[in-house]
Design an enzyme around this catalytic site. Structure first.
Site, PDB file in Angstrom:
ATOM      1  N   ASP A  63       0.500  -1.281   0.131  1.00 43.84           N
ATOM      2  CA  ASP A  63       0.070  -0.345  -0.049  1.00 43.84           C
ATOM      3  C   ASP A  63       0.616   1.570  -0.256  1.00 43.84           C
ATOM      4  O   ASP A  63       1.916   1.388   1.293  1.00 43.84           O
ATOM      5  CB  ASP A  63      -0.826  -0.265   1.092  1.00 43.84           C
ATOM      6  CG  ASP A  63      -1.865   0.507   1.800  1.00 43.84           C
ATOM      7  OD1 ASP A  63      -1.640   1.985   0.679  1.00 43.84           O
ATOM      8  OD2 ASP A  63      -2.684   0.941   1.851  1.00 43.84           O
ATOM      9  N   SER A 140       0.554  11.594 -16.373  1.00 43.45           N
ATOM     10  CA  SER A 140      -1.182  12.357 -16.841  1.00 43.45           C
ATOM     11  C   SER A 140      -0.772  13.797 -17.562  1.00 43.45           C
ATOM     12  O   SER A 140      -1.122  14.057 -17.254  1.00 43.45           O
ATOM     13  CB  SER A 140      -2.300  12.237 -15.458  1.00 43.45           C
ATOM     14  OG  SER A 140      -3.662  12.746 -16.337  1.00 43.45           O
ATOM     15  N   TYR A 153      -7.246  16.110  -8.362  1.00 45.14           N
ATOM     16  CA  TYR A 153      -6.382  15.338  -9.231  1.00 45.14           C
ATOM     17  C   TYR A 153      -5.485  15.888  -9.900  1.00 45.14           C
ATOM     18  O   TYR A 153      -3.696  15.719  -9.514  1.00 45.14           O
ATOM     19  CB  TYR A 153      -7.339  14.798 -10.567  1.00 45.14           C
ATOM     20  CG  TYR A 153      -6.371  13.695 -10.832  1.00 45.14           C
ATOM     21  CD1 TYR A 153      -6.463  12.230 -10.346  1.00 45.14           C
ATOM     22  CD2 TYR A 153      -6.674  13.490 -11.708  1.00 45.14           C
ATOM     23  CE1 TYR A 153      -5.598  10.975 -11.029  1.00 45.14           C
ATOM     24  CE2 TYR A 153      -6.111  12.728 -13.414  1.00 45.14           C
ATOM     25  CZ  TYR A 153      -5.268  11.944 -12.756  1.00 45.14           C
ATOM     26  OH  TYR A 153      -4.371  11.000 -13.545  1.00 45.14           O
ATOM     27  N   LYS A 157      -1.455  15.263 -10.063  1.00 47.21           N
ATOM     28  CA  LYS A 157      -0.246  15.087 -10.937  1.00 47.21           C
ATOM     29  C   LYS A 157       0.339  16.608 -11.322  1.00 47.21           C
ATOM     30  O   LYS A 157       1.884  15.772 -11.562  1.00 47.21           O
ATOM     31  CB  LYS A 157      -1.486  14.940 -12.045  1.00 47.21           C
ATOM     32  CG  LYS A 157      -2.146  13.690 -11.768  1.00 47.21           C
ATOM     33  CD  LYS A 157      -1.130  12.419 -11.950  1.00 47.21           C
ATOM     34  CE  LYS A 157      -1.814  11.084 -12.033  1.00 47.21           C
ATOM     35  NZ  LYS A 157      -0.939   9.757 -11.272  1.00 47.21           N
TER      36      LYS A 157
HETATM   37  P1  NAD Z   1      -6.683   1.282 -11.990  1.00 45.07           P
HETATM   38  O1  NAD Z   1      -7.310   2.604 -11.139  1.00 45.07           O
HETATM   39  O2  NAD Z   1      -6.901   0.539 -13.363  1.00 45.07           O
HETATM   40  O3  NAD Z   1      -4.893   1.486 -10.962  1.00 45.07           O
HETATM   41  C1  NAD Z   1      -4.771   2.396 -10.508  1.00 45.07           C
HETATM   42  C2  NAD Z   1      -4.380   1.167  -9.577  1.00 45.07           C
HETATM   43  O4  NAD Z   1      -3.714   1.377  -8.088  1.00 45.07           O
HETATM   44  C3  NAD Z   1      -5.385   0.275  -9.127  1.00 45.07           C
HETATM   45  O5  NAD Z   1      -4.842  -1.070  -9.390  1.00 45.07           O
HETATM   46  C4  NAD Z   1      -5.375   0.732  -7.883  1.00 45.07           C
HETATM   47  O6  NAD Z   1      -5.600  -0.197  -6.612  1.00 45.07           O
HETATM   48  C5  NAD Z   1      -3.848   1.267  -7.082  1.00 45.07           C
HETATM   49  N1  NAD Z   1      -3.593   1.713  -6.031  1.00 45.07           N
HETATM   50  C6  NAD Z   1      -4.740   2.531  -5.396  1.00 45.07           C
HETATM   51  N2  NAD Z   1      -4.641   3.304  -4.263  1.00 45.07           N
HETATM   52  C7  NAD Z   1      -3.142   2.160  -4.117  1.00 45.07           C
HETATM   53  C8  NAD Z   1      -2.844   2.227  -3.235  1.00 45.07           C
HETATM   54  N3  NAD Z   1      -3.017   3.122  -2.015  1.00 45.07           N
HETATM   55  N4  NAD Z   1      -1.834   1.950  -2.962  1.00 45.07           N
HETATM   56  C9  NAD Z   1      -1.104   0.519  -3.943  1.00 45.07           C
HETATM   57  N5  NAD Z   1      -2.051   0.517  -4.916  1.00 45.07           N
HETATM   58  C10 NAD Z   1      -2.906   1.580  -4.935  1.00 45.07           C
HETATM   59  O7  NAD Z   1      -5.965   2.843 -13.242  1.00 45.07           O
HETATM   60  P2  NAD Z   1      -4.833   3.262 -14.153  1.00 45.07           P
HETATM   61  O8  NAD Z   1      -5.953   3.913 -15.501  1.00 45.07           O
HETATM   62  O9  NAD Z   1      -4.685   2.134 -14.422  1.00 45.07           O
HETATM   63  O10 NAD Z   1      -4.057   3.823 -13.073  1.00 45.07           O
HETATM   64  C11 NAD Z   1      -2.795   4.082 -13.333  1.00 45.07           C
HETATM   65  C12 NAD Z   1      -2.379   5.751 -13.653  1.00 45.07           C
HETATM   66  O11 NAD Z   1      -2.418   5.821 -14.195  1.00 45.07           O
HETATM   67  C13 NAD Z   1      -2.043   6.037 -11.960  1.00 45.07           C
HETATM   68  O12 NAD Z   1      -1.390   6.383 -11.659  1.00 45.07           O
HETATM   69  C14 NAD Z   1      -3.415   7.226 -12.973  1.00 45.07           C
HETATM   70  O13 NAD Z   1      -3.693   8.278 -12.243  1.00 45.07           O
HETATM   71  C15 NAD Z   1      -3.052   7.021 -14.004  1.00 45.07           C
HETATM   72  N6  NAD Z   1      -3.182   7.307 -15.398  1.00 45.07           N
HETATM   73  C16 NAD Z   1      -4.756   6.736 -15.784  1.00 45.07           C
HETATM   74  C17 NAD Z   1      -5.070   7.591 -16.909  1.00 45.07           C
HETATM   75  C18 NAD Z   1      -6.550   6.705 -17.460  1.00 45.07           C
HETATM   76  O14 NAD Z   1      -7.306   7.339 -17.978  1.00 45.07           O
HETATM   77  N7  NAD Z   1      -7.017   5.667 -17.236  1.00 45.07           N
HETATM   78  C19 NAD Z   1      -4.737   8.876 -17.861  1.00 45.07           C
HETATM   79  C20 NAD Z   1      -3.826   9.449 -17.010  1.00 45.07           C
HETATM   80  C21 NAD Z   1      -2.761   9.002 -16.109  1.00 45.07           C
END
Ligand code: NAD
Length: 289
Positions: A63, A140, A153, A157
């Site tokens: 975590d 992001s 958010y 970021k």
């Molecule tokens: P996702 O929600 O599928 O994955 C995020 C993961 O982070 C999840 O598995 C969640 O359980 C985990 N997480 C949350 N809190 C946590 C903690 N305290 N300790 C450990 N793990 C934790 O979404 P994703 O899109 O795969 O996100 C991954 C990264 O990509 C994030 O940092 C997100 O901000 C970034 N991002 C996503 C997008 C999008 O459109 N999906 C766009 C830009 C950036």
């Protein structure tokens, strides 16, 4: 010798795909430590890798908001080193700013900002001592340009950008690379996992009509962008691979291949109004402004 990779947030989305891709590398180049906050969610990852050899993947609880949990995960890395650290865990928060509680705002910063920084803090001394390493962070578009209804958010970021850029300058002297992989919309659980104010929520009853009207438009815009323009995690993973395999990685990668036009606009006009107007038009176009 295998490159040891540790990835945060691997129960879904980008982290899961990256872990699967690296662990199934045909040349077995990598030993992957796929970490996740809640090990009860490991089934999806296991399902994706079940045909793989055990020697390329290990799943660990971690975590990012708990220093102890980060240290415990670090202790369980049998190689006693991490060559490539991928700080990917992150959560979103969406809605009118006036309804966000301090707790929910803190939670976003705890995960996205302090979680990323603490993860880096835990592995940095080892990388410095060995004089090598690569730290990759899932960035992001919201870290480069403001987005309405995503104030906190974006703040988290943007903060990551500052932290990583600052660190990159110093870490050049240690042969440690820092790379941000800047993503636009990606098809993941992100929209499901984020904390979002829903239009019928009682918390929104105190919000003025114009804000609610614009929020509704924003949600529609967001929905159609995710439907029409979101990338698949495989596309993101390709960019991570490019960064990981490069002998001299860039500080910033754009998963869409180029700087998004509005990010460019923002960079070329210091006054900032053109970006603000252009984004407002894009999001709320049916509104005459
Ligand atoms: P996702 O929600 O599928 O994955 C995020 C993961 O982070 C999840 O598995 C969640 O359980 C985990 N997480 C949350 N809190 C946590 C903690 N305290 N300790 C450990 N793990 C934790 O979404 P994703 O899109 O795969 O996100 C991954 C990264 O990509 C994030 O940092 C997100 O901000 C970034 N991002 C996503 C997008 C999008 O459109 N999906 C766009 C830009 C950036």
């Amino acid at each position: 010798e295998k490159k040891v990779v540790l990835i945060t947030g691997c129960s879904s989305g980008i982290g899961l795909s990256l872990a699967v891709r690296l662990a199934s590398d045909p040349d077995k180049t990598f030993k992957v430590y796929a970490t996740m906050r809640n090990l009860a969610k490991k089934e999806r990852l296991i399902e994706c890798v079940k045909s793989l050899h055990k020697d390329t993947l290990d799943i660990l609880q971690m975590d990012v908001t708990s220093w102890q949990s980060i240290l415990d995960a670090r202790d369980r890395v049998v190689e006693k080193r991490v060559d490539i650290l991928v700080c990917n865990a992150g959560v979103g928060l969406m809605g009118p700013l006036e309804v966000q509680s301090l707790d929910s705002m803190r939670q976003i910063l705890e995960v996205n900002l302090f979680g990323t920084i603490q993860t880096i803090q835990a592995f940095l001394p080892g990388m410095k001592a060995r004089g090598q390493g690569h730290i990759l962070v899932t960035g992001s578009t919201g870290g480069l340009q403001g987005l309405p209804f995503n104030e906190v958010y974006c703040a988290s970021k943007f903060a990551i950008e500052g932290a990583c850029e600052s660190l990159a300058i110093l870490l050049q002297h240690f042969n440690i690379h820092v790379s941000l992989v800047e993503c636009g919309p990606v098809n993941t659980d992100f929209l499901v996992n984020l904390q979002k104010a829903e239009l019928g929520d009682t918390s929104l009853q105190q919000v003025d009509d114009l804000t609610l009207n614009l929020y509704e438009k924003y949600l529609q815009h967001c929905g159609s962008v995710f439907q029409n323009a979101a990338q698949d995690t495989e596309d993101i993973v390709k960019v991570f691979l490019e960064a990981i395999q490069s002998p001299s990685p860039a500080f910033r990668y754009f998963t869409s291949g180029d700087v998004p036009p509005l990010t460019k606009l923002k960079a070329t006009e210091p006054g900032g109004s053109r970006y603000i107007n252009a984004l407002s038009k894009t999001m709320f176009s049916s509104e005459e402004q």
